[in-house]
Enzyme design. Structure first.
Site: not given
Ligand SMILES: [Zn+2]
Length: 626
Positions: A422, A419, A415-416
């Protein structure tokens, strides 16, 4: 009653661990005990604290330069460009300084020096904001035809890159009021935040939930943190007691909380009408240029696809062996946690394998990030809890974890890093002005990675227990992030509509509305207690109006994108990379269209409901063969 043994044993383990932590080998390590390979390299931002101090001083000295542009932003193309460029360079230095100070603080919150540096940075940021406050109003004041001339001025070619941002600022022209009225509105904002401040003080400081008996039969004061754990208890008595204690505490203040929510909704009506918007919803979505139809489409499409959630409620009732399914039966895991130890090195391997469909460009950079000081992996003494992705455009992204070898931690890594990747692609591609990305798309890359990882794991030859555990995890994620947040979003939409239609927004009316939605979403197999009606009054997010729908839309977009990547391969990957690179260079809805999902249509919402349905099929099959 036989279930009582497990939690009691667990409690013993916890106190034993606590003892060990105080005495010796099992204690949380110091930073100096950790292999540098598992620590982030903040030196990439500043080699020393002195270098940070020097840059801080440089930024302080730069701030007064922006005052020179006050009243002159719209004077000429050259003046506009110079003001924009100064703002961007101040922003870049500020971001680097702020990231370094806050991450140094987070890696060991006990160090006063870094607390002090973060505090100084907060002060400096406030000064930066105040010094640049004149900028946007002056851009809005430039006549569109004149701005177009500026943009086409061949002697100032550097301005062209700012076209999208300038369009975005000018887009709101029709909703900007004459100067005196704007000042009056600005002065009202502190007063208008009263409903949220009152709710927060009540909810966090004053309200008590009393004492219940825990799994072992011992008295336990109920808190919000413990409430979540109680709802997962295998002991139904604990779940029910916690639910009753929590909701009856809010029920006792039903009229007070109703008045508070009413004031919150009225505030939204006041500002949207003052700014000449058609509705509070429109006024709230317009700053990100999200069409109202996106919100309506979410609510409408989910309502047309509630059948899988109804089926989930019916199956949950059956699988838990209950005669009636209550609200407090919704959160308890259907299968006990699969006891798997996932060391960080294994998690890296599995995450990389799960993200393989994203292609070589993505993977090569992802692996480079894993190995080059982006991540602070383990818990150490004084380190801040939780996980996040941060960093600064002129250096690289960073990830803070508190990795403790659980499956949950493996998903947090995916998940992290989603980010961070991105941010990485955006920062590499875009000029500073577009280096951010809108909240509307912020959770797409992160949840997309989680979706790819879980799809990969489910394809592995797992034992039945672990497979069912993963399916349960996936189903619950869709239920709570997608269906539940849409229910909240619909509640917000309806309450604002009621107020706009002049209907009284009483506590009683909101109880009734919430109950009706709750029953409609979960279907006939959920047996609602009267206390379920009050749940709306304990949701803090409602004081940040029209915010939660983005959890559902982001989740749907990520689901749709990950499926396209798995099904279509390269063309879908190329579109996805273009999305990761776009940052704020276009409006969020258009950026997502680039990636191949149109959030104005039902398709991505339907894809998520369909996914939920397929997971349910698989779970049912495994359950039947148990
Ligand atoms: Zn998040």
């Amino acid at each position: 009653m036989k279930r009582l043994l497990a939690p009691a044993a667990l409690l013993v383990l916890i106190s034993w661990a606590g003892l060990a932590a105080a005495q010796g080998p099992a204690k949380v390590p110091q930073r100096s005990d950790i292999d540098p390979r598992y620590k982030w390299k903040l030196e990439d931002m500043y080699p020393t604290d002195d270098a940070w101090q020097a840059d801080f001083k440089r930024l302080e000295e730069m701030i007064p330069r922006s005052a020179a542009f006050k009243g002159k932003v719209g004077e000429s193309a050259a003046s506009l460009l110079a003001a924009l460029q100064l703002r961007d360079s101040l922003g870049l230095v500020g971001s680097r300084l702020g990231s370094y100070a806050s991450m140094r603080r987070d890696q060991d919150t006990r160090v006063p020096k870094y607390q002090g540096m973060s505090d100084r940075m907060m002060g400096l940021n406030a000064r930066l904001r105040a010094a640049g406050a004149f900028f946007e109003p002056e851009v809005v004041a430039i006549e569109p035809a004149r701005l177009e001339q500026f943009l086409k001025d061949p002697s100032v070619p550097g301005l062209a890159v700012y076209r999208h941002e300038l369009d975005d600022i000018q887009r709101t022209r029709a909703h900007v009021l004459p100067k005196e009225e704007e000042e009056l509105l600005a002065r009202s904002s502190e007063m208008a935040s009263a409903s949220g401040a009152i709710f927060s003080a009540f909810n966090n400081a004053d309200l008590r939930f009393g004492t219940i008996k825990d799994d072992t039969g011992a008295d336990m004061e109920l808190t919000k943190g413990r409430f979540a754990r109680c709802l997962e208890s295998p002991d139904r008595r604990v779940r029910r007691d916690a639910f009753w204690a929590m909701n009856s505490a809010y029920a006792r203040f039903n009229n007070t909380l109703g008045a508070c929510m009413n004031a919150n909704v009225k505030r939204d009506l006041f500002y949207s009408r003052a700014r000449k918007y058609g509705s509070a919803l429109e006024g709230s979505l317009d700053p990100s240029n999200i069409p109202v139809s996106v919100y309506q489409n979410l609510v409408k499409t989910v309502n047309a696809n509630l059948a899988p959630l109804h089926r989930y409620a019916a199956l949950r009732k059956k699988w838990m062996g209950l005669d009636t399914l209550k609200v407090y039966d919704l959160y308890t895991p259907l299968v006990p946690a699969a006891k798997v130890d996932v060391p960080f090195e294994l998690a890296k391997k599995e995450v990389v394998a799960g993200l393989k469909p994203l292609g070589d460009t993505y993977l090569a950079q992802f692996q480079k990030g894993l190995e080059s000081g982006w991540i602070d992996v383990y818990e150490t003494q004084g380190k801040t809890s939780g996980a996040y992705s941060g960093g600064t455009p002129t250096v690289h992204p960073y990830v803070l974890l508190n990795y403790s070898n659980t499956l949950e931690d493996e998903f947090t890594l995916a998940h992290e890093m989603g980010h961070s990747m991105h941010s990485f692609f955006t920062w590499k591609t875009q000029p500073p002005v577009y280096a951010g990305y809108s909240l509307f798309v912020a959770e797409v890359a992160s949840t997309g990675n989680e979706a790819l990882l879980i799809n990969y794991l489910l394809k592995q030859p797992l034992d039945k227990q672990r497979r069912m555990f993963l399916l349960n995890h996936y189903l619950e994620q869709i239920r709570t992030t997608f269906y539940r947040q849409t229910l909240f979003a619909e509640f917000e939409m309806r309450t604002h509509e009621m107020a706009e239609a002049g209907q009284p927004l009483t506590a009683e009316a909101m109880n009734k509305l919430y109950r009706e939605l709750f029953q409609r979403y979960y279907g006939p197999d959920l047996d609602l207690d009267s206390l379920a009606d009050y749940e709306w009054s304990r949701v803090p997010h409602f004081y940040r109006s029209f915010y939660v729908y983005q959890y559902a839309t982001s989740y749907a977009a990520a689901t749709a994108l990950s499926q396209k990547i798995l099904n279509e391969g390269q063309p879908a990957v190329d579109r996805y990379l273009a999305f990761l690179k776009a940052g704020n260079s276009a409006y969020p809805i258009d950026v997502l269209k680039t990636a191949g999902v149109d959030m104005t249509t039902p398709a991505p919402i339907e894809a998520t409901c369909q996914k939920f349905s397929e997971l349910l099929d698989e779970m049912e099959k495994l359950w039947e063969s148990k």
